[in-house]
Design a protein around this motif. Structure first.
Motif, short mmCIF file in Angstrom:
data_model
loop_
_atom_site.label_atom_id
_atom_site.label_comp_id
_atom_site.label_asym_id
_atom_site.label_seq_id
_atom_site.Cartn_x
_atom_site.Cartn_y
_atom_site.Cartn_z
N CYS A 1 -6.63 -0.84 0.09
CA CYS A 1 -6.08 -1.37 0.90
C CYS A 1 -6.94 -1.85 2.11
O CYS A 1 -7.71 -1.13 2.54
CB CYS A 1 -5.16 -0.53 1.50
N SER B 1 -5.90 -2.67 5.00
CA SER B 1 -5.46 -2.37 6.23
C SER B 1 -5.73 -0.86 6.64
O SER B 1 -6.36 -0.19 8.02
CB SER B 1 -4.01 -2.36 6.22
N CYS B 2 -5.58 0.10 5.71
CA CYS B 2 -6.05 1.71 6.03
C CYS B 2 -7.02 2.03 5.09
O CYS B 2 -7.51 3.29 5.47
CB CYS B 2 -4.60 2.20 5.68
N CYS C 1 0.95 -1.20 0.10
CA CYS C 1 -0.08 0.13 -0.05
C CYS C 1 1.00 1.35 -0.15
O CYS C 1 1.95 1.29 0.81
CB CYS C 1 -1.04 0.02 1.29
N CYS D 1 0.15 3.31 3.63
CA CYS D 1 0.43 2.53 5.12
C CYS D 1 1.47 1.31 4.83
O CYS D 1 1.99 0.86 5.90
CB CYS D 1 -0.78 1.94 5.73
N PHE E 1 -7.22 2.52 2.20
CA PHE E 1 -7.14 3.41 0.92
C PHE E 1 -7.36 2.89 -0.53
O PHE E 1 -7.40 1.88 -0.64
CB PHE E 1 -5.21 3.70 0.78
ZN LIG Z 1 -2.91 0.85 3.34
#
Ligand SMILES: [Zn+2]
Length: 179
Positions: free
Chosen positions: A30, A32-33, A12, A15, A35
């Motif tokens: 993403c 995780s974050c 990403c 992040c 995005f």
């Molecule tokens: Zn991310």
């Protein structure tokens, strides 16, 4: 496909989390974050320039991909730039010519292999009217220029799908100098 962006974007860009994307042809997201980044077509401009006898001005590419192949003058539109500004800039940068009139014609999608990754582009084609060719010289990423008969161009030798399709359309146009 190894040239697909999904093979090259492994982390990403926000992040730095790895390997956890939803990836489609158009975007990645993403997990995780959150995005979310879209892979929209990059806008490019292409110049169709005829001289008085009806011959078409083409250039020889001085850069990869397709170094040495016959191509049209043109290039990518810079961020914040209009297509009209871009076509005038590119014709000046590559050939030292200044069209007195430009007219939008049509757009042609293309796939541009660069740094091992496919970049989807949309090539916006402008007919550029030029009276005076006396200042012409090849510059920038162009190694030479040629005036060619449209009917004599071997489409199979052309480097990109969009260039092939533009020439095909010109060859099937009754008076390509006056579209
Ligand atoms: Zn991310």
């Amino acid at each position: 496909m190894t040239t697909s962006p999904s093979n090259h974007f492994k982390y990403c860009p926000r992040c730095a989390a790895g390997g956890i994307f939803d990836f489609t042809d158009k975007a990645f997201k993403c997990h995780s974050c959150g995005f979310h980044f879209f892979l929209n077509s990059s806008a490019a401009v292409t110049a169709i320039i005829f001289e008085k006898t009806g011959k078409l001005l083409m250039v020889r590419r001085g850069i990869e991909p397709h170094f040495g192949a016959l191509d049209f003058p043109g290039g990518f539109i810079d961020p914040g730039e209009s297509a009209e500004e871009a076509i005038l800039r590119e014709v000046k940068e590559e050939l030292n010519l200044e069209p007195y009139k430009i007219k939008y014609w049509a757009s042609f999608p293309n796939e541009y292999l660069y740094s091992g990754t496919i970049v989807n582009t949309i090539d916006l084609v402008f007919l550029c009217s030029i009276d005076d060719f006396s200042a012409i010289k090849h510059l920038d990423d162009v190694m030479d220029f040629e005036f060619v008969e449209v009917s004599s161009i071997d489409v199979k030798q052309l480097p990109f799908l969009s260039v092939q399709n533009i020439v095909r359309r010109l060859q099937n146009t009754k008076d390509p100098t006056n579209f």
